[in-house]
Motif scaffolding. Structure first.
Motif, PDB file in Angstrom:
ATOM      1  N   ILE A  38      -7.792 -31.528  -4.774  1.00 50.56           N
ATOM      2  CA  ILE A  38      -7.876 -32.535  -5.831  1.00 50.56           C
ATOM      3  C   ILE A  38      -8.010 -33.931  -5.238  1.00 50.56           C
ATOM      4  CG2 ILE A  38      -6.517 -31.180  -7.493  1.00 50.56           C
ATOM      5  CD1 ILE A  38      -4.262 -33.354  -6.931  1.00 50.56           C
ATOM      6  N   CYS A  39      -8.543 -34.810  -6.048  1.00 51.33           N
ATOM      7  CA  CYS A  39      -8.575 -36.212  -5.658  1.00 51.33           C
ATOM      8  C   CYS A  39      -7.274 -36.860  -6.120  1.00 51.33           C
ATOM      9  CB  CYS A  39      -9.766 -36.917  -6.307  1.00 51.33           C
ATOM     10  SG  CYS A  39      -9.703 -38.706  -6.038  1.00 51.33           S
ATOM     11  N   PRO A  40      -6.475 -37.396  -5.183  1.00 51.50           N
ATOM     12  CA  PRO A  40      -5.191 -37.981  -5.574  1.00 51.50           C
ATOM     13  C   PRO A  40      -5.367 -39.281  -6.367  1.00 51.50           C
ATOM     14  CG  PRO A  40      -5.609 -38.376  -3.250  1.00 51.50           C
ATOM     15  CD  PRO A  40      -6.728 -37.501  -3.742  1.00 51.50           C
ATOM     16  N   GLN A  41      -6.568 -39.844  -6.302  1.00 50.98           N
ATOM     17  CA  GLN A  41      -6.832 -41.105  -6.986  1.00 50.98           C
ATOM     18  C   GLN A  41      -7.244 -40.885  -8.446  1.00 50.98           C
ATOM     19  OE1 GLN A  41      -6.328 -44.144  -5.752  1.00 50.98           O
ATOM     20  NE2 GLN A  41      -6.963 -45.014  -7.720  1.00 50.98           N
ATOM     21  N   CYS A  42      -8.271 -40.041  -8.673  1.00 48.56           N
ATOM     22  CA  CYS A  42      -8.792 -39.884 -10.039  1.00 48.56           C
ATOM     23  C   CYS A  42      -8.529 -38.503 -10.628  1.00 48.56           C
ATOM     24  CB  CYS A  42     -10.285 -40.217 -10.087  1.00 48.56           C
ATOM     25  SG  CYS A  42     -11.338 -38.957  -9.340  1.00 48.56           S
ATOM     26  N   ASN A  43      -7.810 -37.647  -9.891  1.00 48.40           N
ATOM     27  CA  ASN A  43      -7.424 -36.315 -10.370  1.00 48.40           C
ATOM     28  C   ASN A  43      -8.577 -35.328 -10.530  1.00 48.40           C
ATOM     29  OD1 ASN A  43      -4.609 -36.772 -10.557  1.00 48.40           O
ATOM     30  ND2 ASN A  43      -4.926 -37.858 -12.484  1.00 48.40           N
ATOM     31  N   VAL A  79     -14.421 -35.725   0.713  1.00 42.99           N
ATOM     32  CA  VAL A  79     -14.218 -36.949  -0.087  1.00 42.99           C
ATOM     33  C   VAL A  79     -14.688 -36.761  -1.529  1.00 42.99           C
ATOM     34  CG1 VAL A  79     -14.251 -38.653   1.787  1.00 42.99           C
ATOM     35  CG2 VAL A  79     -16.388 -38.003   0.670  1.00 42.99           C
ATOM     36  N   CYS A  80     -13.968 -37.416  -2.429  1.00 43.65           N
ATOM     37  CA  CYS A  80     -14.233 -37.309  -3.859  1.00 43.65           C
ATOM     38  C   CYS A  80     -15.595 -37.910  -4.217  1.00 43.65           C
ATOM     39  CB  CYS A  80     -13.123 -38.026  -4.625  1.00 43.65           C
ATOM     40  SG  CYS A  80     -13.368 -38.049  -6.400  1.00 43.65           S
ATOM     41  N   ASP A  81     -16.400 -37.147  -4.984  1.00 45.38           N
ATOM     42  CA  ASP A  81     -17.707 -37.630  -5.443  1.00 45.38           C
ATOM     43  C   ASP A  81     -17.586 -38.889  -6.302  1.00 45.38           C
ATOM     44  OD1 ASP A  81     -18.639 -35.308  -4.336  1.00 45.38           O
ATOM     45  OD2 ASP A  81     -19.056 -34.309  -6.244  1.00 45.38           O
ATOM     46  N   LYS A  82     -16.491 -38.945  -7.056  1.00 43.22           N
ATOM     47  CA  LYS A  82     -16.363 -39.993  -8.071  1.00 43.22           C
ATOM     48  C   LYS A  82     -15.877 -41.305  -7.483  1.00 43.22           C
ATOM     49  CE  LYS A  82     -16.738 -36.735 -11.267  1.00 43.22           C
ATOM     50  NZ  LYS A  82     -17.732 -36.637 -12.298  1.00 43.22           N
ATOM     51  N   CYS A  83     -14.932 -41.228  -6.524  1.00 48.43           N
ATOM     52  CA  CYS A  83     -14.297 -42.477  -6.090  1.00 48.43           C
ATOM     53  C   CYS A  83     -14.128 -42.586  -4.579  1.00 48.43           C
ATOM     54  CB  CYS A  83     -12.954 -42.665  -6.803  1.00 48.43           C
ATOM     55  SG  CYS A  83     -11.677 -41.523  -6.277  1.00 48.43           S
ATOM     56  N   ASN A  84     -14.713 -41.641  -3.812  1.00 48.26           N
ATOM     57  CA  ASN A  84     -14.692 -41.724  -2.351  1.00 48.26           C
ATOM     58  C   ASN A  84     -13.341 -41.584  -1.669  1.00 48.26           C
ATOM     59  OD1 ASN A  84     -17.317 -41.845  -1.434  1.00 48.26           O
ATOM     60  ND2 ASN A  84     -17.520 -43.959  -2.146  1.00 48.26           N
TER      61      ASN A  84
HETATM   62 ZN    ZN Z   1     -11.617 -39.367  -7.092  1.00 53.84          ZN
END
Ligand code: ZN
Ligand code: ADP
Length: 221
Positions: free
Chosen positions: A129-134, A149-154
């Motif tokens: 999971i992305c800890p920033q945007c879930n 790395v998260c596609d949405k927020c890196n």
């Molecule tokens: Zn994210």
């Protein structure tokens, strides 16, 4: 719509809930996300909740019901909400009944996303999971575009502490013992919609939207 999601851990409830919430413009209330937020910020609640979540146990009802009660009383819940991960015990359901009665509202439907236990273990052990945007990924079925790395927020994606294999098995036991009785609890009062989780996330979304009679939304937005 006032919707409750009642599926086992790992069926993709949270990700589907995000899309339903967006389609309906109602808040997505996930107790798991609320706890993880408190843990990340080391609040009193987070410090207490962490020890239970790490073990795959439920956070005690005393700590859980209040945050949901407060959340449901906020203005943005007036036109509906999606409850994801609450209630998980009969005692929580009884408490929820009281809140809804106070607010003079009722649940419209329960959505149950189903999946066999073996597939659940596979899914959760590969989940990141992305800890920033879930946002939720899977190392094989749904990897991010760039490794790690998260596609949405890196942000660097991580494995949840409770997605280790022995903790997953414990969570499934807890689900069968403590949460499954809720289907019986609501059987006479709230309409139940069952959707089988498909290997392809987008297919599950279609099935869910059809079952709930919702217009489709852009799925990658
Ligand atoms: Zn994210
Ligand atoms: P999952 O559905 O994959 O188990 P969640 O994010 O919903 O994940 O929950 C993660 C953990 O947070 C649970 O295993 C439990 O420890 C805790 N938790 C979440 N919701 C509740 C709840 N309603 N009551 C007690 N504990 C909860």
């Amino acid at each position: 719509m006032r919707l409750m999601l009642l599926g086992a851990p790992g069926v993709g409830k949270g990700s589907q809930a995000t899309l339903i919430a967006k389609a309906l413009s109602v808040p997505h209330i996930s107790t798991g996300d609320i706890f993880r937020y408190h843990i990340a910020n080391s609040t009193d609640l987070g410090i207490k909740a962490k020890q239970y979540i790490e073990k795959g146990s439920l956070v005690p009802d005393e700590l859980t019901v209040e945050i949901v009660g407060d959340r449901l009383k906020q203005d943005d819940c007036k036109n509906g909400f999606i409850l994801d991960g609450f209630p998980r015990t009969i005692q929580q359901a009884v408490f929820l009944d009281e809140i809804l009665k106070d607010l003079n509202i009722q649940l419209d439907e329960i959505l149950n996303i189903t999946l066999d236990d073996r597939s659940i273990v596979n899914r959760l052990s590969g989940r990141r999971i992305c800890p920033q945007c879930n946002f939720v990924y899977h190392i094989e079925d749904k990897p991010p575009k760039y490794d790690g790395v998260c596609d949405k927020c890196n942000t660097a994606i991580i494995q949840r502490d409770d997605d280790k294999e022995e903790t997953i098995i414990k969570r499934l036991e807890v689900y069968h013992k403590q949460t499954v009785p809720l289907f019986e609890y609501y059987s006479d009062t709230v309409k139940l919609v069952n959707v089988e989780s498909n290997k392809l996330f987008e297919v599950t979304t279609k099935l869910v939207f059809n079952a709930l009679r919702l217009e489709n939304v852009t799925l990658n937005g």
